[in-house]
Design a protein around this motif. Structure first.
Motif, short mmCIF file in Angstrom:
data_model
loop_
_atom_site.label_atom_id
_atom_site.label_comp_id
_atom_site.label_asym_id
_atom_site.label_seq_id
_atom_site.Cartn_x
_atom_site.Cartn_y
_atom_site.Cartn_z
N ASP A 194 0.83 -1.20 0.00
CA ASP A 194 0.00 0.00 0.00
C ASP A 194 0.87 1.25 0.00
O ASP A 194 0.55 2.25 -0.67
CB ASP A 194 -0.93 0.03 1.22
CG ASP A 194 -2.08 -0.97 1.08
OD1 ASP A 194 -2.33 -1.43 -0.04
OD2 ASP A 194 -2.72 -1.27 2.11
N GLU A 195 1.97 1.22 0.75
CA GLU A 195 2.87 2.38 0.80
C GLU A 195 3.60 2.58 -0.53
O GLU A 195 3.81 3.72 -0.97
CB GLU A 195 3.88 2.19 1.94
CG GLU A 195 3.23 2.33 3.32
CD GLU A 195 4.17 1.91 4.45
OE1 GLU A 195 3.91 2.28 5.61
OE2 GLU A 195 5.16 1.18 4.17
N SER A 232 -7.60 -17.02 -6.82
CA SER A 232 -8.66 -16.46 -5.97
C SER A 232 -8.71 -14.94 -6.13
O SER A 232 -9.80 -14.35 -6.16
CB SER A 232 -8.43 -16.82 -4.50
OG SER A 232 -8.53 -18.21 -4.30
N ARG A 233 -7.56 -14.31 -6.21
CA ARG A 233 -7.53 -12.86 -6.44
C ARG A 233 -8.16 -12.54 -7.80
O ARG A 233 -8.99 -11.63 -7.92
CB ARG A 233 -6.09 -12.33 -6.43
CG ARG A 233 -5.42 -12.37 -5.08
CD ARG A 233 -4.32 -11.35 -4.93
NE ARG A 233 -3.52 -11.10 -6.12
CZ ARG A 233 -2.76 -10.01 -6.28
NH1 ARG A 233 -2.74 -9.07 -5.35
NH2 ARG A 233 -2.04 -9.85 -7.36
N GLY A 234 -7.74 -13.27 -8.82
CA GLY A 234 -8.28 -13.02 -10.15
C GLY A 234 -9.79 -13.21 -10.22
O GLY A 234 -10.49 -12.41 -10.85
N GLN A 247 -8.80 -7.93 2.24
CA GLN A 247 -7.46 -7.36 2.15
C GLN A 247 -7.39 -6.16 1.21
O GLN A 247 -6.71 -5.17 1.49
CB GLN A 247 -6.47 -8.42 1.68
CG GLN A 247 -5.02 -7.91 1.59
CD GLN A 247 -4.07 -9.00 1.12
OE1 GLN A 247 -4.45 -10.14 0.95
NE2 GLN A 247 -2.82 -8.62 0.91
N MET A 248 -8.14 -6.20 0.10
CA MET A 248 -7.96 -5.19 -0.95
C MET A 248 -9.17 -4.29 -1.15
O MET A 248 -9.17 -3.41 -2.01
CB MET A 248 -7.60 -5.88 -2.27
CG MET A 248 -6.38 -6.78 -2.15
SD MET A 248 -5.65 -7.27 -3.72
CE MET A 248 -4.90 -5.73 -4.25
N GLY A 249 -10.20 -4.50 -0.36
CA GLY A 249 -11.42 -3.72 -0.52
C GLY A 249 -11.25 -2.24 -0.26
O GLY A 249 -11.97 -1.41 -0.82
N ALA A 250 -10.29 -1.87 0.59
CA ALA A 250 -10.07 -0.45 0.89
C ALA A 250 -9.51 0.28 -0.33
O ALA A 250 -9.80 1.47 -0.54
CB ALA A 250 -9.12 -0.30 2.08
N VAL A 294 -15.91 -4.61 -2.22
CA VAL A 294 -16.81 -4.59 -1.06
C VAL A 294 -18.25 -4.37 -1.51
O VAL A 294 -19.18 -5.04 -1.04
CB VAL A 294 -16.38 -3.49 -0.07
CG1 VAL A 294 -17.34 -3.42 1.11
CG2 VAL A 294 -14.96 -3.74 0.42
N GLN A 295 -18.44 -3.44 -2.44
CA GLN A 295 -19.79 -3.13 -2.92
C GLN A 295 -20.46 -4.34 -3.54
O GLN A 295 -21.67 -4.52 -3.43
CB GLN A 295 -19.73 -1.99 -3.94
CG GLN A 295 -19.28 -0.65 -3.35
CD GLN A 295 -18.89 0.35 -4.42
OE1 GLN A 295 -19.02 0.08 -5.62
NE2 GLN A 295 -18.41 1.52 -4.00
#
Length: 870
Positions: A4-5, A277-279, A330-333, A339-340
């Motif tokens: 993220d950084e 799973s990410r894909g 993990q990646m919704g932010a 998330v939606q």
């Protein structure tokens, strides 16, 4: 640094250098038929490089979601991925090699703090300019390596597009990680070097035939893979050991009851499940649904490969929804769409995995038998026919069959497989023949002619608020050629400087109408959107002739446009209602907004229940009766999305967008360029005629509004009355049912009739013809209108059972002023050859001449005016 950084540092760095950060586009490319999925950060920049659109800033930066299908079978090694994030900075004809190279070196050495001595550079064979700049930056000649087309010439994203030589930054993990050969260096496959950044110097455009022509101005397109960069910065030799994957692999480890690092085969399977799973989560979030073709097949193949490797870990029950949930957490932010659309993502995965799980065991057993039979025959090739059976009956993607077979030393007869596939396609074509009607669109020569003759790149659209507009013809096209004049009887395409005609786009059909000049008339049969925002009016000259440069008046068919507007606003209300009834996973996937009907395609896994359809229809009609305000606002794209506006997956939006809002407070906000009513009450009535599947996970609702809904319900009423006449025993029951339907229709008609109210000498007057209605329904409608208007004279007329009928109603305050419903209705009926009477506040009459009904109703305003003067 965390991933993220790193992401934030990259975008922040280039914002300091005057770049504008743009959001990631969808994994479904917009407007590029050469691409299956978005495979590079440059994809959404391509129109800017080609001069087809103007960028919001010549310097751009992004973190783009990407997916590459070519790497599916190599997933599991330390570097290859299907889904990844690509950091990129772009120059659209602004800066070039010197700035791109200097800033890249500054970022990796000063912001990421990578040791300069660990960094190597590759350049194209004859790119001496890049060599000089790298040397001036401080890179020693010994760490600058030249390569040819295969490694250092970047081709287009797809079969055509911008391309050029490139220069890559590689990180050296050290000799201890290498092969020990004297030739070991960047691009060696031993794992010692990792490419972290590719700087593409986009100088050419490549066409479908591979021909390259110089771009008007060279551009910069760079790509830094976030996952590989995180591995280097975090001191890891594999992307799977970074903070992007570690939490996901830990989750899989717990589910499987196996420790990561104990067994190489299990480790590989865990990496594959984590990557896929990410894909899965990102593809579904961006609107991809499992299927047997295109993107849907990629998704299905990915999910089934993950399920297969999960089986090797001992995961016999569905588990991929759990791993996808970890990705979302993990990646919704960073990517709020995860998330939606979480509920929908998980439901799609659960449904698909469960379906495949039912055949996976049987299919694996069958594959074992096939390979055993082949071994007995002393062959190591699986015939095409059984391979096709695995695909067709058991859902095994052919790539998965080949991968499993290769692990056992077998190959697959692909020619035989393709032969069986061709037979199936032919069977499908024979069983499902249909015709596809395609609207004409501008040819390349038309585009060139338009630009050459117009001297501008856009037509001003004024149709949101205007139905008529004086304008100038800036171009005439006939038979794909620019012409100076068109004459009576000739078909042509006509382009105006400004137009109220809406060009077909976003599912909404194009306007029709007439364009009138001093020497001729042009009947517009359809209006379409051409390139560069040009609006093209297609039709025929019905009188005289027209010349390029003529001053004309463009007049849209008002009633047809209003019917279209009712249907379009209703699609927005329907999406609101479906989300209320079914959940927020509902997303529009397409629509057809015509004048007489509309269809609405949306994501949902199962058929809607009758009660769900009924509730959705009730919600829409409730919002219509509330007469909510409908209005638009132009705001920055990011602001609109942050405020909750809904955007279509496959649409590409500019920096500023039009948001269509309904209600105060807002109940619906969608990015939309179509035409709409100004208040929901203008829709009048909404009725759903049907709902059905159009593919896996996709449903379609067909519906009517306004006049279309009235026609549909009247047809139903007519059918009911016909049935009632034929079935005498049920006649009374059917009559009551028809009456109830007619009364309900009468209630809805009241809403649209209110808009026809006029004021005569300070008195509200509503005089209108209504569709065939029984006397009692006519009375109920007049009562409701009188109650809604508070103070008014209301006269309604209809033809019922081949007879003319009138009803007049006057509110009490106007009766006190001398207005008399009985006198009014008598005089009105007289025009139609009839008579009647009643009380001053309510009276009714009949007539004999149906042809005089409209003339009789037009008399009402004069009668009110005379009464006022008396």
């Amino acid at each position: 640094m965390t991933s993220d950084e790193i992401r934030a540092a990259f975008l922040g760095f280039f914002e300091e250098k005057g770049h504008q950060t743009i959001p990631s586009s969808s994994l479904i490319p917009h407007g590029d038929p050469t691409l299956l999925l978005t495979s590079a950060g440059m994809v959404q920049i391509k129109p800017y490089f080609l001069g087809e659109a103007v960028p919001p800033n010549p310097r751009l930066a992004s973190c783009q979601k990407c997916f590459r299908t070519t790497d599916i079978e190599t997933v599991g090694d330390p570097t290859h991925l299907t889904f990844f994030e690509m950091l990129g900075n772009f120059s659209v004809g602004d800066y070039f090699k010197r700035e791109a190279i200097g800033w890249a070196w500054e970022f990796v050495t000063e912001r990421l703090n990578l040791p300069a001595e660990r960094l190597w550079v590759t350049i194209f064979l004859d790119d001496d300019e890049s060599f000089r700049i790298w040397r001036e930056t401080g890179v020693p000649e010994s760490r600058i390596v030249r390569f040819g087309d295969k490694d250092n010439f970047w081709g287009p994203a797809g079969s055509s597009g911008p391309c050029g030589p490139c220069s890559e930054l590689h990180y050296d993990f050290g000799e201890e990680h290498g092969c020990g050969k004297a030739t070991c260096g960047p691009n060696c496959d031993c794992g010692r070097f990792s490419e972290i950044w590719n700087l593409v110097f986009t100088q050419y455009n490549q066409d479908e035939n591979g021909q390259r022509t110089p771009l008007p101005r060279p551009n910069i397109d760079t790509g830094m893979g976030l996952e590989r960069t995180a591995a280097v910065v975090q001191g890891k030799s594999s992307v799977y050991d970074t903070d992007l994957f570690a939490p996901l692999i830990n989750r899989i480890s717990v589910l499987a009851g196996k420790k990561y690092g104990d067994d190489s085969n299990s480790d590989n399977a865990m990496r594959i499940v984590a990557e896929h799973s990410r894909g899965l989560a990102f593809l579904i979030a961006d609107g991809v649904i499992p299927g047997n073709e295109g993107r849907g097949y990629v998704l299905r193949r990915l999910l089934r490969r993950a399920a297969l490797f999960g089986r090797r870990l001992g995961l016999d029950r569905p588990f991929l929804a759990e791993t996808a949930r970890s990705t979302i957490e993990q990646m919704g932010a960073v990517y709020p769409e995860l998330v939606q659309r979480q509920d929908f993502i998980l439901r799609v995965i659960e449904t698909e995995e469960e379906r495949f799980g039912q055949t996976l065991t049987t299919g694996l057993e069958l594959l074992d038998e096939i390979m055993a039979r082949a071994a007995v025959k002393k062959t190591r090739e699986i015939p095409g026919k059984p391979a096709f059976k695995l695909y067709d009956t058991y859902g095994f993607p052919i790539e998965m069959t080949r991968e499993i077979a290769a692990g056992r030393g077998f190959s697959v007869d692909m020619a035989g497989f393709e032969k069986e596939m061709a037979k199936q396609r032919e069977r499908a074509r024979t069983a499902h023949k249909f015709d596809i009607a395609l609207e004409d669109t501008l040819s390349l020569s038309e585009k060139i002619s338009v630009l050459k003759n117009s001297g501008r790149d856009i037509t001003q659209f004024v149709g949101y608020n205007e139905f008529e507009r004086k304008s100038t013809i800036i171009s005439l096209l006939q038979d794909n050629k620019s012409v100076a004049t068109v004459a009576e009887g000739q078909e042509a395409s006509l382009i105006l400087e400004a137009t109220p005609f809406y060009g077909e786009m976003g599912g909404q059909v194009g306007d029709t109408g007439e364009i009138v000049g001093s020497s001729g008339k042009f009947s517009v049969k359809n209006t379409i959107q051409g390139p560069f925002g040009i609006i093209v009016h297609k039709g025929i000259v019905t009188q005289g002739y027209l010349l390029a440069g003529d001053n004309v008046e463009a007049v849209v068919d008002r009633e047809r446009r209003l019917d279209i507007a009712r249907n379009h606003t209703a699609t927005h209300l329907l999406q609101y209602a479906l989300r209320q009834v079914l959940g927020d996973h509902v997303q529009q996937r397409g629509s057809l907004v015509a004048s007489d009907r509309f269809s609405f395609d949306f994501s949902h896994l199962t058929a809607m229940l009758p009660d769900e359809l009924k509730r959705a229809q009730q919600i829409v009609n409730e919002k219509i009766r509330q007469n909510l305000r409908v209005y638009d606002e132009e705001v920055p794209y990011r602001q609109a999305i942050n405020e909750g506006a809904i955007a279509l997956f496959d649409e590409k939006y500019g920096d500023t967008v039009r948001v269509l809002k309904i209600g105060e407070p807002v109940i619906s906000a969608e990015l939309c360029g179509g035409t709409h009513v100004t208040a929901t009450g203008e829709i009048g009535l909404f009725h759903i005629s049907g709902e059905h599947s159009i593919g896996a996970g996709l449903r379609r609702i067909e519906a009517f509004t306004g006049r279309g809904a009235e026609t549909f319900i009247e047809r139903q009423l007519s059918d009911l009355l016909e049935m009632a006449n034929k079935e005498s025993a049920d006649a009374e029951r059917e009559r009551k049912r028809a009456l109830a339907l007619e009364r309900e229709l009468g209630k809805e008609r009241v809403e649209s009739l209110l808009a026809q109210t006029e004021t005569v000498n300070g008195v509200k007057v509503l005089s209108a013809r209504v569709p065939p209605s029984r006397p009692e329904v006519l009375r109920e409608m007049s009562d409701r209108l009188r109650d809604r208007l508070k103070s008014a004279v209301v006269v309604l007329g209809t033809v019922y059972e081949n007879k003319v009928a009138f009803i007049a109603a006057v509110t009490a305050d106007l009766v006190a002023k001398g207005y008399d419903a009985s006198k009014i209705v008598q005089q009105v009926a007289k025009v139609a050859g009839g008579g009647g009477g009643g009380k001053p506040n309510l009276a009714q009459a009949g007539g004999k001449d149906k042809a005089k009904l409209d003339e009789a109703l037009r008399l009402v305003k004069s009668l009110v005016q005379e009464a006022d003067n008396a």
